[in-house]
Design a protein around this motif. Structure first.
Motif, PDB file in Angstrom:
ATOM      1  N   LYS A   1       3.156   0.308   3.270  1.00  0.00           N
ATOM      2  CA  LYS A   1       2.877  -0.872   4.108  1.00  0.00           C
ATOM      3  C   LYS A   1       2.832  -2.091   3.204  1.00  0.00           C
ATOM      4  CE  LYS A   1       1.663  -2.367   8.279  1.00  0.00           C
ATOM      5  NZ  LYS A   1       1.959  -1.748   9.600  1.00  0.00           N
TER       6      LYS A   1
ATOM      7  N   VAL B   1     -11.457   2.744   0.821  1.00  0.00           N
ATOM      8  CA  VAL B   1     -10.080   3.089   1.184  1.00  0.00           C
ATOM      9  C   VAL B   1      -9.491   1.911   1.951  1.00  0.00           C
ATOM     10  CG1 VAL B   1     -10.536   5.590   1.351  1.00  0.00           C
ATOM     11  CG2 VAL B   1     -10.676   4.168   3.402  1.00  0.00           C
ATOM     12  N   ILE B   2      -8.163   1.883   1.960  1.00  0.00           N
ATOM     13  CA  ILE B   2      -7.428   0.909   2.771  1.00  0.00           C
ATOM     14  C   ILE B   2      -6.651   1.711   3.816  1.00  0.00           C
ATOM     15  CG2 ILE B   2      -5.549  -0.758   2.800  1.00  0.00           C
ATOM     16  CD1 ILE B   2      -7.182  -2.066   1.032  1.00  0.00           C
ATOM     17  N   VAL B   3      -6.705   1.271   5.056  1.00  0.00           N
ATOM     18  CA  VAL B   3      -5.928   1.934   6.099  1.00  0.00           C
ATOM     19  C   VAL B   3      -4.918   0.935   6.654  1.00  0.00           C
ATOM     20  CG1 VAL B   3      -6.023   3.186   8.288  1.00  0.00           C
ATOM     21  CG2 VAL B   3      -7.929   3.362   6.670  1.00  0.00           C
ATOM     22  N   PRO B   4      -3.638   1.322   6.696  1.00  0.00           N
ATOM     23  CA  PRO B   4      -2.649   0.414   7.292  1.00  0.00           C
ATOM     24  C   PRO B   4      -2.857   0.318   8.804  1.00  0.00           C
ATOM     25  CG  PRO B   4      -1.604   2.480   6.595  1.00  0.00           C
ATOM     26  CD  PRO B   4      -3.042   2.578   6.210  1.00  0.00           C
ATOM     27  N   ILE B   5      -2.546  -0.854   9.338  1.00  0.00           N
ATOM     28  CA  ILE B   5      -2.588  -1.092  10.790  1.00  0.00           C
ATOM     29  C   ILE B   5      -1.146  -1.276  11.248  1.00  0.00           C
ATOM     30  CG2 ILE B   5      -3.428  -2.579  12.653  1.00  0.00           C
ATOM     31  CD1 ILE B   5      -5.571  -3.608  10.613  1.00  0.00           C
TER      32      ILE B   5
ATOM     33  N   MET C   1       2.656  -6.377   2.840  1.00  0.00           N
ATOM     34  CA  MET C   1       2.153  -7.548   3.534  1.00  0.00           C
ATOM     35  C   MET C   1       2.231  -8.721   2.570  1.00  0.00           C
ATOM     36  SD  MET C   1      -1.395  -7.705   5.697  1.00  0.00           S
ATOM     37  CE  MET C   1      -2.436  -7.312   4.329  1.00  0.00           C
TER      38      MET C   1
ATOM     39  N   MET D   1      -3.615  -4.534   7.314  1.00  0.00           N
ATOM     40  CA  MET D   1      -4.408  -3.518   6.606  1.00  0.00           C
ATOM     41  C   MET D   1      -5.879  -3.771   6.879  1.00  0.00           C
ATOM     42  SD  MET D   1      -2.714  -3.625   2.776  1.00  0.00           S
ATOM     43  CE  MET D   1      -0.920  -3.715   2.539  1.00  0.00           C
ATOM     44  N   VAL D   2      -6.657  -2.691   6.835  1.00  0.00           N
ATOM     45  CA  VAL D   2      -8.116  -2.821   6.907  1.00  0.00           C
ATOM     46  C   VAL D   2      -8.730  -2.121   5.699  1.00  0.00           C
ATOM     47  CG1 VAL D   2      -8.279  -0.843   8.505  1.00  0.00           C
ATOM     48  CG2 VAL D   2     -10.203  -2.408   8.283  1.00  0.00           C
TER      49      VAL D   2
ATOM     50  N   HIS E   1      -7.365  10.570  -5.730  1.00  0.00           N
ATOM     51  CA  HIS E   1      -7.299   9.510  -4.719  1.00  0.00           C
ATOM     52  C   HIS E   1      -5.918   9.585  -4.053  1.00  0.00           C
ATOM     53  CE1 HIS E   1      -9.500   6.401  -2.748  1.00  0.00           C
ATOM     54  NE2 HIS E   1      -8.667   5.438  -3.021  1.00  0.00           N
TER      55      HIS E   1
ATOM     56  N   LEU F   1       0.849  -1.188   0.000  1.00  0.00           N
ATOM     57  CA  LEU F   1       0.000   0.000   0.000  1.00  0.00           C
ATOM     58  C   LEU F   1       0.882   1.234   0.000  1.00  0.00           C
ATOM     59  CD1 LEU F   1      -2.845   1.389   0.479  1.00  0.00           C
ATOM     60  CD2 LEU F   1      -2.324   1.194   2.922  1.00  0.00           C
TER      61      LEU F   1
ATOM     62  N   GLN G   1      -4.211   7.057  -2.565  1.00  0.00           N
ATOM     63  CA  GLN G   1      -3.476   5.810  -2.357  1.00  0.00           C
ATOM     64  C   GLN G   1      -3.617   4.879  -3.544  1.00  0.00           C
ATOM     65  OE1 GLN G   1      -6.986   3.585   0.300  1.00  0.00           O
ATOM     66  NE2 GLN G   1      -5.122   4.281   1.284  1.00  0.00           N
TER      67      GLN G   1
ATOM     68  N   MET H   1      -8.462 -10.872   0.641  1.00  0.00           N
ATOM     69  CA  MET H   1      -8.786  -9.776  -0.273  1.00  0.00           C
ATOM     70  C   MET H   1      -8.245 -10.117  -1.653  1.00  0.00           C
ATOM     71  SD  MET H   1      -7.582  -6.400   1.890  1.00  0.00           S
ATOM     72  CE  MET H   1      -7.962  -6.228   3.652  1.00  0.00           C
TER      73      MET H   1
END
Lengths: 145, 145, 145
Positions: free
Chosen positions: A141, C108-112, A143, C38-39, A105, A40, A107, B38
């Protein structure tokens, strides 16, 4: 499963500008040791964008004109505020920059395949500043495994 | 943790067009064996979009008109270049297609829940071509367990 | 590897409106027990948006005007249909809401990071309703470890 996190900081001398960050993202992914997964790339400010497109100066000039047409603001090197927005009642002069951030946007996600960014031949990642003249952060980020 | 990667190729006869790809994405997810995770659906070219919306022909006609209004270009079946862009100084005639790609965004993420695409009842995934008449690729990347 | 899924439902009394959902997303992430990952925050309807920006009422008024300018529709509290769209031949009166959803993007994606949403100091997550007056769902999907 592996995760990795890294932050980039930009400080543009003018209100607007853009910079290619594909190499920084690729290096981050290489150092993460992730072979298969996703990364991300996300602005941490609300007046900046992130996009994937061509590294061609004419297109970048088109983009500058286009974001100004759809969300008008001051000239990139203008210290005076531009068109008025209700947001400016809060003391800000960057109402246009918030709208530009939503337009472009903030991201993108890039797949990681065989340890590399799985981008098409012309795809480059860019950070698009809409309200510079101060340090702005972006989070990477990753993963995967 | 599991990951899976797959590529789709499109070759539209005209400059613009769109095609529903929900079934291809669903089949890919089913074959991946991922139950929770995902899937990223991302165009690999810089003149195409991916979006989630309704499978309704009137809306698709509205979308064609709308992207032409906000980022004007040649008619879908026109071999002549349309409005001029600075990008065209590089020899291209698809400046509008780059802007349309950024307007619509070039990717979506779909959650995978209990082995299926976790979409709402009307959500369908579409590939939106803005500069066809040649093969264009899209990457599917799934991650989960 | 851990995953978690949760659904939020909104029911706005008017056609359009927006609501901050950062706290609900943060609570969901906390309860998931995911420290790094990520969420995904994604509308499940095709007439709604999700965005990250400032929690400032003037900006929210600017956004309402801006989405109306770029994808014109009826007033937020108008029961009559607004500008005509081809989509309306299907019996709907929300053609504008579909275009607004694509303009703002629906996810949207938010990093954790270290168990928390890795957002910048001014970043808040919003659900943007474009065709309310009925229950609408949103999916939260977290993945990580």
């Amino acid at each position: 499963m592996k995760t990795a996190t890294h932050y980039l900081t930009f400080n543009f001398p003018r209100r607007r500008g853009l910079v290619r960050i594909t190499d920084q993202v690729a290096l981050f992914v290489e150092e993460s040791g992730i072979a298969e997964g996703m990364v991300l790339v996300s602005a941490m400010h609300i007046t900046a964008g992130v996009f994937v497109n061509d590294d061609e100066p004419g297109l970048h000039a088109d983009l500058e004109e286009w974001v100004q047409r759809l969300a008008p603001g001051p000239a990139a090197d203008d210290r005076k505020p531009g068109p008025d927005y209700r947001h400016h009642a809060s003391g800000e002069d960057n109402g246009d920059a918030h709208l530009k951030s939503i337009l472009v946007h903030h991201q993108v996600i890039v797949p990681i395949t065989k340890g590399r960014l799985d981008l098409g031949p012309w795809q480059q990642i860019f950070y698009f500043e809409f309200d510079g003249r101060r340090p702005k952060r972006l989070v990477l980020k990753a993963m995967g495994e």
